[in-house]
Design an enzyme around this catalytic site. Structure first.
Site, PDB file in Angstrom:
ATOM      1  N   GLU A 225      -3.280  26.039  38.583  1.00 18.97           N
ATOM      2  CA  GLU A 225      -4.027  27.055  39.323  1.00 18.97           C
ATOM      3  C   GLU A 225      -3.115  28.200  39.726  1.00 18.97           C
ATOM      4  O   GLU A 225      -1.929  27.987  39.999  1.00 18.97           O
ATOM      5  CB  GLU A 225      -4.647  26.425  40.577  1.00 18.97           C
ATOM      6  N   GLU A 336     -12.740  30.443  46.551  1.00 13.33           N
ATOM      7  CA  GLU A 336     -12.893  29.176  47.283  1.00 13.33           C
ATOM      8  C   GLU A 336     -12.549  29.406  48.744  1.00 13.33           C
ATOM      9  O   GLU A 336     -11.617  30.150  49.060  1.00 13.33           O
ATOM     10  CB  GLU A 336     -11.959  28.120  46.695  1.00 13.33           C
TER      11      GLU A 336
END
Length: 421
Positions: A225, A336
């Site tokens: 990520e 997120e």
């Protein structure tokens, strides 16, 4: 028994009780002090492991200290499998594209609205060193434990619609993403505009990133990520920072943010993982964006990361992973947040710019020029792009396509609002 004898007995008993309580309190105090002392020792040892000897140190305007550490002394080489590892100073292959601006170049190019990091105002690291954000005692103490410092607290990968519905309600994590699945992917790229979203509670965060995923969403998930984040718990402030993360067991025991454990090998002397990004985009003001490319080197098998048009940052060695040792099966892009639902209400933590996607350019946050890397090491437009969000009244996503931006999407939202309680 006489009154004098009774009085004497009571004095002895009270005296015994006093000393019993005194020594009991003392032992509790000692135990407390021993506990604090043990914690301090653990923290001190952990700081010694993370903060390697610096060739020089640079004080950043935001309070960070950036240590220029010799490339061979970086935290990655604490890993037992990397003791005799020869650093690969550049990838054997980089993703090919039809357009020159998408090719990985060795030197940074000039770009409109350049993104820098705050520490650059006070100095640079020399070739042969890498910039490492120094970890402070208070950073570690904010974590739930020394062992958990620098790790995600929960499994926080957004699940595509094909996943088990019972898994979708993850504890406190909400997303607004676009994704592709059902093939073999060897990397991904996107350009993301950078904002400074407001985060309500220190134990919440807001981030925008891409996910390279392999394995199942159970105990064996592999994930790479990268993106930008605001995380008061991790960094101690509300600055927007560049970050990376990896795990090979669904965030249980492996992996970490940035360089906070052994794993990622950095080769770049100019960009510091976890350092503040400056400037950031403003509402109805100039937009600043960053490009991130992650791809698998077909020769060596390592996963490389590039920041911007020319900063090849480093790589995750292939041995760190099981499923990703071959290829990824899902790629995701998006935002997120953590929603702690304080007092039973949805958080006001913003995602992206804090505006819903229909607000558009200079107001909403975006990902543009979304691409995936195929088996021939070419950057391609994604086929079958899907979207996912748990609560579209809180955070939403809208995809589009045009000649300038290719595949793109706007995403984000304010969190709590009249339609999101």
């Amino acid at each position: 028994m006489g009154a004098a004898a009774q009085f004497s007995k009571e004095r002895v008993f009270r005296g015994f009780l006093f000393w019993f309580c005194f020594w009991g309190l003392l032992s509790l105090t000692c135990a407390g002090r021993l506990s604090v002392s043990k914690q301090n020792l653990e923290v001190h040892k952990h700081l010694n492991r993370l903060n390697k000897p610096a060739v020089k140190s640079i004080q950043s305007p935001d309070g960070d200290i950036i240590d220029c550490v010799h490339i061979s002394k970086q935290p990655a080489f604490d890993h037992p499998f990397l003791k005799d590892h020869k650093i690969q100073m550049k990838p054997s292959y980089s993703p090919e594209s039809l357009f020159d601006e998408n090719k990985v170049s060795e030197k940074p190019k000039e770009r409109v609205n350049p993104i820098t990091q705050l520490w650059h105002q006070n100095g640079v690291c020399s070739e042969g060193t890498i910039p490492v954000r120094r970890t402070k005692k208070e950073d570690v103490l904010r974590a739930s434990s020394v062992k958990r410092y620098g790790r995600k607290k929960h499994r926080s990968v957004p699940l595509p619609r094909s996943a088990d519905p019972d898994l979708i309600n993850q504890s406190g994590h909400q997303h607004a993403i676009a994704y592709v699945e059902g093939g073999k992917f060897y990397g991904a790229k996107a350009t993301i505009n950078v904002w400074e979203p407001k985060v309500q509670n220190s134990n919440e965060f807001s981030l925008s990133q891409l996910w390279i995923l392999g394995g199942s969403f159970g105990q064996d998930l592999n994930s790479i990520e990268a993106g930008w984040q605001v995380s008061p718990d991790l960094y101690g402030d509300n600055n927007t920072r560049l970050f990376t993360y990896w795990t090979s067991d669904a965030y249980q025991a492996t992996g970490c943010y940035n360089l906070l454990c052994s794993g990622f090998i950095q080769i770049n002397s100019q960009i510091a993982m976890g350092a503040s990004i400056s400037p950031v985009s403003g509402f109805h003001n100039p937009q600043y964006d960053i490009s991130i490319t992650i791809w698998k080197d077909p020769k060596e098998g390592h996963w490389w990361m590039q920041f911007g048009d020319g900063y090849v940052l480093g790589y995750w060695p292939s041995f760190l992973f099981s499923y990703l040792a071959d290829s990824a099966s899902i790629v995701e892009w998006g935002g997120e947040v953590v929603n702690m639902e304080e007092d039973g209400h949805h958080t006001t933590t913003q995602m992206g710019s804090g505006q819903f996607p229909d607000e558009g350019f200079t107001k909403a946050s975006y990902f543009r020029n979304i691409q995936v890397v195929d088996s021939s090491n070419n950057l391609k437009e994604p086929k079958g792009l899907n979207t996912f969000t748990e609560k579209s009244n809180c955070y939403d996503v809208e995809v589009g396509k045009n000649d300038d931006w290719g595949h793109y999407f706007y995403y984000g939202g304010p969190g709590r609002n009249p339609n999101c309680q």
